[in-house]
Design an enzyme around this catalytic site. Structure first.
Site, PDB file in Angstrom:
ATOM      1  N   PRO A   1       0.811  -1.219   0.000  1.00  0.00           N
ATOM      2  CA  PRO A   1       0.000   0.000   0.000  1.00  0.00           C
ATOM      3  C   PRO A   1       0.849   1.275   0.000  1.00  0.00           C
ATOM      4  O   PRO A   1       0.340   2.357  -0.254  1.00  0.00           O
ATOM      5  CB  PRO A   1      -0.835  -0.099   1.286  1.00  0.00           C
ATOM      6  CG  PRO A   1      -0.543  -1.418   1.905  1.00  0.00           C
ATOM      7  CD  PRO A   1       0.646  -2.012   1.229  1.00  0.00           C
TER       8      PRO A   1
ATOM      9  N   GLU B   1       1.504  -8.307   9.128  1.00  0.00           N
ATOM     10  CA  GLU B   1       1.438  -6.856   9.384  1.00  0.00           C
ATOM     11  C   GLU B   1       2.455  -6.068   8.581  1.00  0.00           C
ATOM     12  O   GLU B   1       2.391  -4.846   8.525  1.00  0.00           O
ATOM     13  CB  GLU B   1       1.596  -6.575  10.877  1.00  0.00           C
ATOM     14  CG  GLU B   1       0.291  -6.681  11.663  1.00  0.00           C
ATOM     15  CD  GLU B   1      -0.338  -8.065  11.588  1.00  0.00           C
ATOM     16  OE1 GLU B   1       0.393  -9.071  11.712  1.00  0.00           O
ATOM     17  OE2 GLU B   1      -1.555  -8.147  11.370  1.00  0.00           O
TER      18      GLU B   1
ATOM     19  N   ARG C   1      -2.613  -7.878 -20.659  1.00  0.00           N
ATOM     20  CA  ARG C   1      -3.444  -7.318 -21.747  1.00  0.00           C
ATOM     21  C   ARG C   1      -2.630  -6.570 -22.784  1.00  0.00           C
ATOM     22  O   ARG C   1      -3.018  -6.504 -23.945  1.00  0.00           O
ATOM     23  CB  ARG C   1      -4.473  -6.334 -21.174  1.00  0.00           C
ATOM     24  CG  ARG C   1      -5.734  -6.959 -20.666  1.00  0.00           C
ATOM     25  CD  ARG C   1      -6.737  -5.887 -20.283  1.00  0.00           C
ATOM     26  NE  ARG C   1      -7.457  -5.344 -21.426  1.00  0.00           N
ATOM     27  CZ  ARG C   1      -7.385  -4.091 -21.854  1.00  0.00           C
ATOM     28  NH1 ARG C   1      -6.618  -3.215 -21.257  1.00  0.00           N
ATOM     29  NH2 ARG C   1      -8.080  -3.704 -22.901  1.00  0.00           N
TER      30      ARG C   1
ATOM     31  N   ASP D   1      -9.197   0.982 -25.292  1.00  0.00           N
ATOM     32  CA  ASP D   1      -9.643   0.956 -23.899  1.00  0.00           C
ATOM     33  C   ASP D   1      -9.609   2.355 -23.301  1.00  0.00           C
ATOM     34  O   ASP D   1      -8.951   3.248 -23.798  1.00  0.00           O
ATOM     35  CB  ASP D   1      -8.899  -0.117 -23.085  1.00  0.00           C
ATOM     36  CG  ASP D   1      -7.688   0.361 -22.303  1.00  0.00           C
ATOM     37  OD1 ASP D   1      -7.660   1.509 -21.834  1.00  0.00           O
ATOM     38  OD2 ASP D   1      -6.779  -0.457 -22.136  1.00  0.00           O
TER      39      ASP D   1
END
Ligand code: 9WO
Length: 236
Positions: A78, A105, A143, A158
């Site tokens: 993150p 964690e 992709r 796209d």
């Protein structure tokens, strides 16, 4: 968990046809104790467990000797740089990418310092592990590998290649209850259909993500339609 993700659908077909290769490695295979320990208590105390650095280092060393050096070693976290269309395109141009997934964690900081070459986040939320983000990255990157998506026009069209959202799509039947397919799409007038789609794509992007319009590659026709749409909003 990773095998199921990559063996299905478009990605699964690309694997079968050997257009891409995906290897899944279990960090426990790179431990040397009886319990195959990949985590330990945090120095300094506190709740939870921390992923040990050595299994990551040994796994990447094994990958390097079996498959050659990766062009990027990416820690899924993150705290990483935001994943985006552009990041997917960049990674798709590399020959060999290794994604590192943690659990618990956190991951020993030495993984960042010694093993990973970069860190990527797919969004501002904490999950229980990096595997789902890694599957997201694999899917988005694959992709862009030529041949993975059958019709290359789908990739070039796209949303984020053009910098705009897609126009609405319809297929049979022509009406569901009172919801009819717009007449123009049934008209066979290719010029009008093209302009309608353009206009709807601009309308949606303006309503939902006006920030995207600043970076979008708009041609003269787009700009005229966009001004008209903006004036219409102001006029009401
Ligand atoms: C756990 C945690 C608990 C309390 C406060 C902060 C916390 N952060 C974390 C944490 O980052 N845990 C990670 C779980 C450890 C490494 C793998 N995990 C992970 C990766 N969760 N979410 C991701 C992730 C990766 C990429 N993009 C978005 C989320």
């Amino acid at each position: 968990m990773m095998d199921v993700m990559v063996r299905e659908g478009v990605l699964g077909r690309a694997l079968e046809r050997e257009i891409v290769q995906i290897g899944v490695h279990d960090l426990r295979d790179y431990t040397s104790d009886r319990h195959r320990t990949v985590d330990d208590a945090p120095y300094g105390g506190g709740p939870g467990m921390v992923m040990k650095a050595e299994p990551f280092a040994d796994a990447v060393a094994a990958i390097r000797s079996r498959f050659g050096p990766p062009d990027a070693v990416v820690l899924m976290s993150p705290q990483g740089r935001s994943f985006s269309h552009g990041e997917a395109l960049r990674l798709s141009r590399l020959r060999h990418v290794t994604l590192l997934c943690g659990r618990y964690e956190g991951v020993d900081e030495r993984v960042r310092e010694l093993v990973a070459t970069e860190e990527i986040s797919i969004g501002d939320y904490v999950l229980t592990g990096g595997e789902l983000p890694a599957a997201v990255v694999v899917d988005a990157v694959a992709r862009f590998v030529p041949g993975v998506v059958g019709d290359a026009r789908s990739v070039d069209d796209d949303s984020f290649v053009r910098g705009l959202f897609d126009h609405p799509h319809f297929t049979r039947p022509a009406a569901i209850e009172s919801h009819a397919v717009p007449d123009v799409l049934l008209s066979g007038h290719h010029g009008e259909i093209r302009r309608w789609r353009k206009r709807e794509a601009l309308k949606r992007t303006l309503a939902r993500r006006p920030d995207l319009l600043d970076a979008a590659a708009l041609d003269g026709e787009d700009q005229v339609i966009l001004e008209e749409l903006k004036n219409r909003v102001r006029g009401e």
